[in-house]
Design an enzyme around this catalytic site. Sequence first.
Site, mmCIF file in Angstrom:
data_model
loop_
_atom_site.group_PDB
_atom_site.id
_atom_site.type_symbol
_atom_site.label_atom_id
_atom_site.label_comp_id
_atom_site.label_asym_id
_atom_site.label_seq_id
_atom_site.Cartn_x
_atom_site.Cartn_y
_atom_site.Cartn_z
ATOM 1 N N SER A 131 -3.444 1.908 -7.622
ATOM 2 C CA SER A 131 -3.861 2.207 -6.013
ATOM 3 C C SER A 131 -5.418 2.617 -6.318
ATOM 4 O O SER A 131 -5.794 3.411 -7.318
ATOM 5 C CB SER A 131 -2.848 3.004 -5.306
ATOM 6 O OG SER A 131 -3.717 3.449 -3.951
ATOM 7 N N TYR A 144 2.142 11.074 -4.186
ATOM 8 C CA TYR A 144 1.882 9.622 -4.660
ATOM 9 C C TYR A 144 0.348 9.572 -5.407
ATOM 10 O O TYR A 144 0.239 8.621 -6.454
ATOM 11 C CB TYR A 144 1.441 8.855 -3.243
ATOM 12 C CG TYR A 144 1.260 7.349 -3.669
ATOM 13 C CD1 TYR A 144 2.472 6.540 -4.090
ATOM 14 C CD2 TYR A 144 0.022 6.788 -3.373
ATOM 15 C CE1 TYR A 144 2.175 5.244 -4.269
ATOM 16 C CE2 TYR A 144 -0.082 5.270 -3.502
ATOM 17 C CZ TYR A 144 0.718 4.583 -3.829
ATOM 18 O OH TYR A 144 0.497 3.204 -4.082
#
Length: 277
Positions: A131, A144
């Site tokens: 990401s 995350y």
Amino acid sequence: MQAVLITGCSSGIGLCLAYGLKQAGYRVFATARDPKDVEILLNLGFESYQLDLSSSASIRNAMKVINTQVDGLYGLIHNGAYGQVGALEDISREALEAQFQANVFGWHELTNLVLPEMRKNNNGRIIYLSSVLGFVAMPFRGPYNASKFAIEGLVDTLRLELANTNIQLSLIQPGPIESKFRINAYKAFKRNVDMDNSNYQSNYKQMIKRLQSDELADYTLQPEAILKCTLHALRSSKAKIHYRVTFPTKLFAVLKRILPSRIMDKILSKAGGGGKR
């Protein structure tokens, strides 16, 4: 026919990859955590097995069955993950451990189960869906963030250790992609964060509004953008180490190189919905 295992195929990016790679001629093993989703995938014509990345037994059972179906995988695509949102001081050790079980430890264990056959064949591709939050941090996404930073470190290390083989590793770093990610993030938030006793109630109200909104974030792309990168990583004689997808990812990669950390902090705080409590 080259065999590829994909995790997290119940919807979004994983399902798109399963369809796209099957159409491209690969033998696709489409896995999912929920047995109901496995049943749906089977009905769609995929070879599908349950694989819960939080469970070592589930990972090993899935690989045991898959290994009876194919003489080694050519490709492993790590996609299955979820995003635990919330301020870090509101995140318990148990919630952080759960995030790492699914997003890091499960990926690591699965990689180690696949590598022996890849080494034996001296051939293979391992693709990690990281990401933009794997190299820049944003507020209220700490678990995350940390899991994706960890994946990037593991992949960078493993790439060095496999340098004398023909096994190639790639990191795909998406920004906003249309999927059920926000829905699942909100479920994790409700499950693990005590909003009523938090110092960040006003921030959470804004965050929940975004998570529940049907409006797509700026510069959101369809999952097919990930498929294009994945096909290149599988087919190219020299796969890229990093595939940066969406404008925000490319922008932040440049800004991180040229801006002082304190200025980046201000930009990321605003972009991530931070600011005053």
